[in-house]
Design an enzyme around this catalytic site. Sequence first.
Site, PDB file in Angstrom:
ATOM      1  N   HIS A  11      50.132 -34.960  33.414  1.00  0.00           N
ATOM      2  CA  HIS A  11      49.487 -35.982  34.250  1.00  0.00           C
ATOM      3  C   HIS A  11      48.200 -35.377  34.814  1.00  0.00           C
ATOM      4  O   HIS A  11      48.193 -34.269  35.353  1.00  0.00           O
ATOM      5  CB  HIS A  11      50.455 -36.390  35.363  1.00  0.00           C
ATOM      6  CG  HIS A  11      49.840 -37.304  36.373  1.00  0.00           C
ATOM      7  ND1 HIS A  11      48.974 -38.310  36.019  1.00  0.00           N
ATOM      8  CD2 HIS A  11      49.947 -37.348  37.735  1.00  0.00           C
ATOM      9  CE1 HIS A  11      48.580 -38.946  37.111  1.00  0.00           C
ATOM     10  NE2 HIS A  11      49.163 -38.381  38.163  1.00  0.00           N
TER      11      HIS A  11
ATOM     12  N   ASN B 299      42.147 -38.907  38.533  1.00  0.00           N
ATOM     13  CA  ASN B 299      43.558 -39.256  38.392  1.00  0.00           C
ATOM     14  C   ASN B 299      43.670 -40.758  38.165  1.00  0.00           C
ATOM     15  O   ASN B 299      43.412 -41.539  39.086  1.00  0.00           O
ATOM     16  CB  ASN B 299      44.289 -38.823  39.675  1.00  0.00           C
ATOM     17  CG  ASN B 299      45.763 -39.195  39.657  1.00  0.00           C
ATOM     18  OD1 ASN B 299      46.227 -39.923  38.784  1.00  0.00           O
ATOM     19  ND2 ASN B 299      46.494 -38.699  40.641  1.00  0.00           N
TER      20      ASN B 299
ATOM     21  N   CYS C 137      52.758 -42.935  38.690  1.00  0.00           N
ATOM     22  CA  CYS C 137      52.056 -42.184  37.630  1.00  0.00           C
ATOM     23  C   CYS C 137      52.882 -41.978  36.360  1.00  0.00           C
ATOM     24  O   CYS C 137      52.349 -42.063  35.259  1.00  0.00           O
ATOM     25  CB  CYS C 137      51.541 -40.856  38.175  1.00  0.00           C
ATOM     26  SG  CYS C 137      50.504 -41.074  39.630  1.00  0.00           S
TER      27      CYS C 137
HETATM   28  O1  UT7 Z   1      49.289 -38.767  41.079  1.00  0.00           O
HETATM   29  C1  UT7 Z   1      49.782 -38.117  42.223  1.00  0.00           C
HETATM   30  C2  UT7 Z   1      48.689 -38.154  43.218  1.00  0.00           C
HETATM   31  N1  UT7 Z   1      48.510 -37.089  44.084  1.00  0.00           N
HETATM   32  C3  UT7 Z   1      48.086 -35.840  43.792  1.00  0.00           C
HETATM   33  O2  UT7 Z   1      48.125 -35.347  42.727  1.00  0.00           O
HETATM   34  C4  UT7 Z   1      47.542 -35.066  44.933  1.00  0.00           C
HETATM   35  C5  UT7 Z   1      48.093 -33.696  45.077  1.00  0.00           C
HETATM   36  N2  UT7 Z   1      47.356 -33.008  46.083  1.00  0.00           N
HETATM   37  C6  UT7 Z   1      46.102 -32.487  45.872  1.00  0.00           C
HETATM   38  O3  UT7 Z   1      45.541 -32.627  44.797  1.00  0.00           O
HETATM   39  C7  UT7 Z   1      45.461 -31.701  46.966  1.00  0.00           C
HETATM   40  O4  UT7 Z   1      46.382 -31.486  48.000  1.00  0.00           O
HETATM   41  C8  UT7 Z   1      44.169 -32.371  47.539  1.00  0.00           C
HETATM   42  C9  UT7 Z   1      43.069 -32.337  46.492  1.00  0.00           C
HETATM   43  C10 UT7 Z   1      44.461 -33.801  47.952  1.00  0.00           C
HETATM   44  C11 UT7 Z   1      43.678 -31.598  48.754  1.00  0.00           C
HETATM   45  O5  UT7 Z   1      43.399 -30.275  48.374  1.00  0.00           O
HETATM   46  P1  UT7 Z   1      43.936 -29.058  49.263  1.00  0.00           P
HETATM   47  O6  UT7 Z   1      43.369 -27.837  48.667  1.00  0.00           O
HETATM   48  O7  UT7 Z   1      45.426 -29.200  49.306  1.00  0.00           O
HETATM   49  O8  UT7 Z   1      43.260 -29.311  50.634  1.00  0.00           O
HETATM   50  P2  UT7 Z   1      43.978 -29.535  52.050  1.00  0.00           P
HETATM   51  O9  UT7 Z   1      44.631 -30.877  52.087  1.00  0.00           O
HETATM   52  O10 UT7 Z   1      44.810 -28.325  52.378  1.00  0.00           O
HETATM   53  O11 UT7 Z   1      42.755 -29.560  53.007  1.00  0.00           O
HETATM   54  C12 UT7 Z   1      41.934 -28.397  53.210  1.00  0.00           C
HETATM   55  C13 UT7 Z   1      40.718 -28.836  53.986  1.00  0.00           C
HETATM   56  C14 UT7 Z   1      41.022 -29.727  55.192  1.00  0.00           C
HETATM   57  O12 UT7 Z   1      40.126 -29.380  56.229  1.00  0.00           O
HETATM   58  P3  UT7 Z   1      40.623 -28.468  57.457  1.00  0.00           P
HETATM   59  O13 UT7 Z   1      41.758 -29.224  58.091  1.00  0.00           O
HETATM   60  O14 UT7 Z   1      41.056 -27.171  56.837  1.00  0.00           O
HETATM   61  O15 UT7 Z   1      39.416 -28.365  58.306  1.00  0.00           O
HETATM   62  C15 UT7 Z   1      40.668 -31.104  54.701  1.00  0.00           C
HETATM   63  O16 UT7 Z   1      40.274 -31.959  55.728  1.00  0.00           O
HETATM   64  O17 UT7 Z   1      39.873 -29.595  53.118  1.00  0.00           O
HETATM   65  C16 UT7 Z   1      39.505 -30.804  53.793  1.00  0.00           C
HETATM   66  N3  UT7 Z   1      39.247 -31.824  52.799  1.00  0.00           N
HETATM   67  C17 UT7 Z   1      38.037 -32.020  52.265  1.00  0.00           C
HETATM   68  N4  UT7 Z   1      36.848 -31.391  52.464  1.00  0.00           N
HETATM   69  C18 UT7 Z   1      35.807 -31.813  51.760  1.00  0.00           C
HETATM   70  C19 UT7 Z   1      40.115 -32.719  52.264  1.00  0.00           C
HETATM   71  N5  UT7 Z   1      39.456 -33.502  51.388  1.00  0.00           N
HETATM   72  C20 UT7 Z   1      38.178 -33.094  51.369  1.00  0.00           C
HETATM   73  C21 UT7 Z   1      37.028 -33.501  50.673  1.00  0.00           C
HETATM   74  N6  UT7 Z   1      35.865 -32.835  50.902  1.00  0.00           N
HETATM   75  N7  UT7 Z   1      37.035 -34.520  49.775  1.00  0.00           N
END
Ligand code: UT7
Length: 328
Positions: A255, A285, A113
């Site tokens: 970013h 992104n 990135c």
């Molecule tokens: O350029 C660099 C690239 N990377 C990034 O910038 C990513 C940085 N990370 C993030 O933006 C966030 O961590 C995410 C958007 C990827 C995830 O958000 P979060 O608030 O950290 O969610 P989480 O990973 O803690 O997951 C919470 C819940 C999980 O379910 P359980 O285990 O609590 O039942 C996930 O399975 O949300 C679930 N989940 C979703 N639910 C609905 C993850 N993705 C989705 C989705 N729709 N698309």
Amino acid sequence: MKKISIKGTGSYVPKRVVPNSYFEKIMDTTDKWIISRTGIESRRMIEPGQALTDLATPASERALEMAGLSPKKLDIIIVGTSSADMLSPSAACILQHRLGAKNAVAFDVNAACPGFIYGLAVAQKFMQDGSYHHALVVGGEVISNRIDFKDRSTCVLFGDGAGAIVLEHSNGNRDGEILAIQLNSDGDLWNLLHVPGGGSRNPPSYQMLDAGLHYVKMRGNEVFKYAIRTMVDAARNVMKSKRITIKDIDWLIPHQANMRIMEEVANRLEIPMDKVIVTAHKYGNTSAASIPTALDEAVRSGKIQRGDLVLANSFGAGFTWAAALFRY
Ligand code: UT7
């Protein structure tokens, strides 16, 4: 040392708009979840058969047109990308061919990135001693064909796009100036975010494809925390190097990874959100494309004006992170 200024900006995103409702139809997710956790409403994706230089070429042409520069005048072309058209040659060489930039040296920088800021730093070094006069720096990415459309935690985040700038030696007061750039890497964190297949460790094969190794693998929560910490550090360090405080900054271009990351970075830097350039809601992104695309849109809409002090910061796979400070 010669001063370097931005003479033109350009960007291009694919025509195909992919709204959150698309993912609602193919997996267990909702528009509400995606917007509340990321701020992303839609993203752009290429059509089958398109590739990075199909985006980088129009972006570069627009930047060259704004700069009033013939491609033949370019001395150097640097493309920050991790998704070149092919493994070899570089996207920069294909872009050189498509632009007819016969007199340039061309190569890619793969820093994920922050690739655009890394490319800017390399161009700056080549130009500062006066040996090169005109540079084209591109940040571009096609991620839509490297995400697993069964993995809801990654596929909703990314989009495709390209942004470009033309750099020249500054020759007057109305010209801006690249003031400082900070680059950082920590390879110990490589496995937080990576694409394991397609390189020499897991070369292309049916087994590699069956195992889905060609897809982006990310430990989202951990990346999230590092992203905030590293972007804030890079921004503070680059300002400190020029004895500039956040009050002097007219615009922050972070970013465009996730709205929550951008808001927390702005919060920790104590810069109000109305000074933060945001495109993530419509493009998602776009990795290395996110800063130059946002810059170009802000310039063309009249938000960023000549003389404004701009701070850009980014983080990504590697781990890499970077910040650039420039007067537009
Ligand atoms: O350029 C660099 C690239 N990377 C990034 O910038 C990513 C940085 N990370 C993030 O933006 C966030 O961590 C995410 C958007 C990827 C995830 O958000 P979060 O608030 O950290 O969610 P989480 O990973 O803690 O997951 C919470 C819940 C999980 O379910 P359980 O285990 O609590 O039942 C996930 O399975 O949300 C679930 N989940 C979703 N639910 C609905 C993850 N993705 C989705 C989705 N729709 N698309």
